[in-house]
Structure formats: C-alpha cells, structure tokens
Design an enzyme around this catalytic site. Structure first.
Site, PDB file in Angstrom:
ATOM      1  N   GLU A  91       9.048  15.874  15.930  1.00  0.00           N
ATOM      2  CA  GLU A  91       9.650  15.695  14.612  1.00  0.00           C
ATOM      3  C   GLU A  91       9.071  16.709  13.631  1.00  0.00           C
ATOM      4  O   GLU A  91       7.856  16.760  13.429  1.00  0.00           O
ATOM      5  CB  GLU A  91       9.410  14.274  14.107  1.00  0.00           C
ATOM      6  CG  GLU A  91      10.110  13.970  12.804  1.00  0.00           C
ATOM      7  CD  GLU A  91       9.925  12.519  12.371  1.00  0.00           C
ATOM      8  OE1 GLU A  91      10.904  11.906  11.935  1.00  0.00           O
ATOM      9  OE2 GLU A  91       8.785  12.009  12.473  1.00  0.00           O
ATOM     10  N   CYS A 131      13.531  10.318   8.569  1.00  0.00           N
ATOM     11  CA  CYS A 131      13.228  10.022   9.969  1.00  0.00           C
ATOM     12  C   CYS A 131      14.458  10.016  10.858  1.00  0.00           C
ATOM     13  O   CYS A 131      14.386  10.369  12.040  1.00  0.00           O
ATOM     14  CB  CYS A 131      12.491   8.688  10.073  1.00  0.00           C
ATOM     15  SG  CYS A 131      13.412   7.288   9.399  1.00  0.00           S
ATOM     16  N   LYS A 145       0.860  -1.182   0.000  1.00  0.00           N
ATOM     17  CA  LYS A 145       0.000   0.000   0.000  1.00  0.00           C
ATOM     18  C   LYS A 145       0.896   1.231   0.000  1.00  0.00           C
ATOM     19  O   LYS A 145       1.383   1.668   1.034  1.00  0.00           O
ATOM     20  CB  LYS A 145      -0.914  -0.019   1.235  1.00  0.00           C
ATOM     21  CG  LYS A 145      -2.237   0.745   1.071  1.00  0.00           C
ATOM     22  CD  LYS A 145      -2.083   2.241   0.859  1.00  0.00           C
ATOM     23  CE  LYS A 145      -1.513   2.932   2.093  1.00  0.00           C
ATOM     24  NZ  LYS A 145      -1.430   4.440   1.871  1.00  0.00           N
ATOM     25  N   GLU A 197       8.452   1.282  11.874  1.00  0.00           N
ATOM     26  CA  GLU A 197       9.614   2.164  11.768  1.00  0.00           C
ATOM     27  C   GLU A 197       9.051   3.573  11.748  1.00  0.00           C
ATOM     28  O   GLU A 197       8.468   4.006  10.759  1.00  0.00           O
ATOM     29  CB  GLU A 197      10.420   1.832  10.506  1.00  0.00           C
ATOM     30  CG  GLU A 197      11.849   2.348  10.572  1.00  0.00           C
ATOM     31  CD  GLU A 197      11.931   3.829  10.266  1.00  0.00           C
ATOM     32  OE1 GLU A 197      12.064   4.623  11.235  1.00  0.00           O
ATOM     33  OE2 GLU A 197      11.847   4.202   9.095  1.00  0.00           O
TER      34      GLU A 197
END
Length: 492
Positions: A394, A295, A186, A260
């Site tokens: 973040e 990330c 996906k 993750e």
C-alpha cells in the site's frame, strides 16, 4: 473561494476531555498540527502522557461499571445520538475545514462528505434503537422461557487515523454509544481537531461523565492503552503493520478487536468496457479524493493485455490535466499529501517501481511550481508486474499501476493475488457478468463500474485488510456481547 485564515480554532487545545470535564494537561508538551498545503502550524494540542491516558480509561471504566449510561434503554441513549447528530451537522463547515488543513482533502469534497458520513452515522444508529434485536424471546430445547440479549462489550478504545478522522470516529463511536459502551477516543497527532470538536459537542449535549473521553497521544502511549486491562474492546483504523501489533497485544488478554486496515484494491476492466470511460472514472476521482490517501483506493488497474497501452495513456492524460494546489481553491483538483513523511514514502515507492522495471508514464515527482506544502504529482505506472513492490504494498498516495491480464480468469487471479482484500470494482456493461466476477473476488466490497463502498451497509476487508466490519448492523454487532438467559419459570 480562497481562504486566508489557516488556523484551526479550538476551545480547549491545552486540555483533554476526561470524565465529562476539560482537564488541563500535566505538562507543556504539545503536538503541532501542520497545514499540509503551507507547512505552517495551524494548531497545537496537548500531548497525553501515560498517566493522563490511564485516567481517561479509568473514567470510562467507572462510567461503565457504575454510571447510568449502560443502564439506560437503547431508546434513551438514542436521544443523545440524535442531539449529537444535530450538533455535528451544524458544525459541518468546522469539521470540513480542519479536515482540509490537516489531510489535504479538497474543501468542496470535504463539506458534503462530512454531512454524508458524520451526522448520518449518528442518525442511523439512533434509528437502530427501535429495530435492532437487543432482546429476543425464545423457547429453549427443554421447553423453558429463554431470552437472547445483546449487552455492551464494555470500555472501548477507538483509535482514529489522520486521513478521514471525523467519519471514521463516527462509525466507531456511534454504534458503541448505542450499544451502551463507554469510549476513549485516541485521535492521530497529525489530525486531532475532529476529535476535539466532537468532545466539545459531547460536552454541550450533556453526555454523562466518562461516557466519551478524548486524549491525543503518541505511539508509546497508544500501545499502553491497547494493553490496559480495563479496555474491553479496541477498534482501530490504520496500517496493516500497526493492526498486527494491536491484534497480538489484544490476543494476550482476549480483548475484542475490530481492525480496518490497509488495501491494494483492484479495478478489473473487462474486455467489453470502454477504456476511456473507465479511465475517466478511475483517474480524476482517484487523484482528487484525498490525493489517494484512502485505504480502499483502486490502485491496481487490471486490463486486457491488448488494451494496456490505451489505459496507460488515458490515465496519464487524466493525471497531466490535474491541477495541484490549495485545497481551498476552487480551481484545484489535487491537494497535498497530509505529511512530509507520507510524501517521502510515496517518493520511495516511485523510485522502487522504476528500479523494478515498471514504466513511469506520468508524474513521479514533487511539482516544481509549489515550493511549500506536501505536494506530489499524480503518477501512473505501466507494465507493472503484479508481484512487484508497487503492486503488492500500500502506497497511500497518488500512484496508479496498470497491470495486463490475459483473460477474465487471469484478471480475477491477479486481483486475488494480494495479502489484502478490502475493495474492488468490475467494469463491464453486463450486470450478470459483473455479479459473477464479484462473487469470485476475495474482498469486503465490490462495486460495479465505480467504487461503491457503503458504510451504511457495512465496510471491512478480507485477509490482512482487517477483522470485523464497521457501519450498518454488523458495525453494531461489534460492540455487543450475546447472552442467553433460560428461566426456570415464565415471567409473571
């Protein structure tokens, strides 16, 4: 070289790849894929509804329960992985081109990175067919012949993000396929082209029907897929907030997960390291690589208090020298952000940083000379409180925060004072000191004098940066179940 053709040609953009066939969409609804440097439409792909996504899962379920794939030997499956590796390597430039258009990565960085990660992942896991202990012989405590075997976990849902779609797809799909799993991929609606190119390759190499299926869908359908009881394992890369939701949904039926997630990674510049050298490593490379949309980016720069101002100035100088522009232009050193939404998010964080008392030393705005595209200036903050919003959340954009520490122990404390624990770097000429500090950091990766994450060994995070690891042997472990078999009598 500058390119003027900014479309992404796909063979079957109005279809989904399900059960070994290109299946036409049941509606005319599509996702527009924007060129993030021009804001123009580069492609349109079909939008999967719930019924279509369910058909993809059903195809993967049939292929796992009744098809040949899980019943092949690892060596037989490895032959297909090698074929995939060859094909993705020959399509390197197509993958790289789509990546730059969708996500803003510089083309001169994208081309070698595709080869470094995409083809390499399939080759590495193909090689593991001969080295991974799929079957181990034991003598049980009762003296009987016993075996420890590794069997595929089942149907895997691989949810791939927009920032590094090709590489992250590879490190989910390659180990899953070697293990004997079947997969539903996906991709992100913002960056689906890598998944489409990969589906074309799977079709060309003749994977059995249902082994790999590709559907592009929005969040509501993704959530339905996560809850589908025919999905045995979810592997997801994305935000920590989305990871929490997936983990909660999977826990209700004890589905396996690999997550993750986000990061707020620290670079610890110790008192014996040159500030200019550290700034050169941290500044230019950070701003250039995907405009900070990574990330494991080192966004918290922790330095001795006496060197704080020097680091702020050195990073600011690097930021001011960066050239924003078209990612296909060789003179460009910083490309655009991937989406307007991401640019808005970065702007909001910058405003919050100023409001909470940090010093804006460089950047902090949209560049005036670029009226089109999702551009944002490389940004540096000084005098950042480690508990402030820009130091704890973040941002996923070109924003660096410099934080002062009173000692080595204080620097380690600051680095660990985060809900995240994905990556870190220790800057020191003393290798033993680097190792000692690295062992005290609560992160999944630690580099010495540079970011040195390595998917070939294993990648993942502590705390809310995720669960499990991708890449290497641990990445294969994530797609198998262990079974103990104890025989009453030895095999003849």
């Amino acid at each position: 070289m500058h390119t003027t053709d900014r479309t992404i040609p796909l063979n079957h953009p109005d279809c989904f790849y399900i059960d070994g066939k290109w299946t036409p969409a049941s509606s005319t609804e599509t996702f527009e894929v924007l060129d993030c440097s021009t804001e123009r439409v580069a492609a349109r792909v079909a939008r999967a509804d719930a019924a279509t996504a369910t058909r993809a899962v059903d195809a993967a379920r049939r292929a796992f329960d009744h098809g040949p794939w899980p019943r092949m030997t690892p060596g037989e499956r490895a032959v297909y992985l090698e074929k995939i590796a060859q094909r993705v390597e020959s399509a390197n430039d197509e993958f790289a081109r789509g990546w730059s258009i969708e996500s803003g990565i510089l083309q001169r960085i994208a081309k070698p990175r595709i080869g470094q990660f995409l083809g390499a992942a399939f080759r590495q896991y193909a090689g593991m067919a001969a080295t991974y202990p799929f079957v181990e012989s034991h003598r049980s405590v009762t003296g009987h012949q016993a075996y420890s075997v590794k069997e595929p976990v089942g149907v895997v849902l691989a949810i791939v993000p927009w920032n590094g779609p090709a590489a992250l797809l590879a490190y989910k799909v390659a180990p899953a396929l070697l293990a004997g799993c079947t997969v539903v991929v996906k991709p992100s609606p913002e960056a689906p082209t890598s998944a489409y190119l990969f589906a074309q390759i799977c079709d060309e190499v003749g994977l059995p029907p249902g082994v790999v299926n590709v559907v592009t869908a929005d969040r509501d359908v993704s959530e339905m897929l996560v809850r589908n009881p025919n999905v045995d394992k979810i592997t997801f890369t994305g935000s920590t907030a989305a990871g929490r939701s997936i983990s909660a949904a999977a826990a209700g039926r004890i589905a396996r997960v690999t997550l993750e997630l986000g990061g707020k990674s620290a670079a610890l510049v110790l008192d014996d390291y040159d500030i200019g050298a550290a700034a050169q490593t941290l500044g230019s490379s950070y701003f250039s690589y995907l405009t900070g949309q990574v990330c494991h980016s080192l966004t918290r720069i922790i330095v001795p208090r006496a060197k704080h101002n020097a680091m702020v100035e050195a990073l600011s100088e690097a930021a001011r020298k960066m050239v924003l522009g078209d990612p296909f232009d060789d003179d460009t050193t910083v490309g655009p952000l991937a989406t307007a939404r991401q640019r808005d998010t970065v702007e909001q964080y910058v405003a919050k940083g100023i409001a909470e008392g940090a010093t804006l030393a460089a950047g902090g705005a949209r560049p005036l000379h670029l009226s089109r595209g999702f551009y944002f200036e490389p940004t540096v903050f000084g005098n950042v409180d480690n508990r402030s919003t820009i130091a704890q959340e973040e941002i996923f954009g070109p924003v660096l925060s410099v934080i002062a520490a009173d000692s080595e122990a204080h620097a380690i404390e600051l680095a660990n004072d985060s809900i995240f624990g994905l990556n870190a770097v220790v800057f020191t000429p003393d290798t033993q000191r680097a190792l000692n500090v690295a062992r005290q950091l609560r992160t999944g990766s630690v580099g010495h004098n540079a970011s040195r994450t390595d998917f070939s060994i294993g990648f993942g995070g502590f705390k809310q940066s995720g669960m499990g690891r991708e890449g290497g042997v641990e990445g294969l472990n994530a797609f198998v179940e262990s079974k103990t078999i104890v025989l009453d009598q030895p095999l003849a």
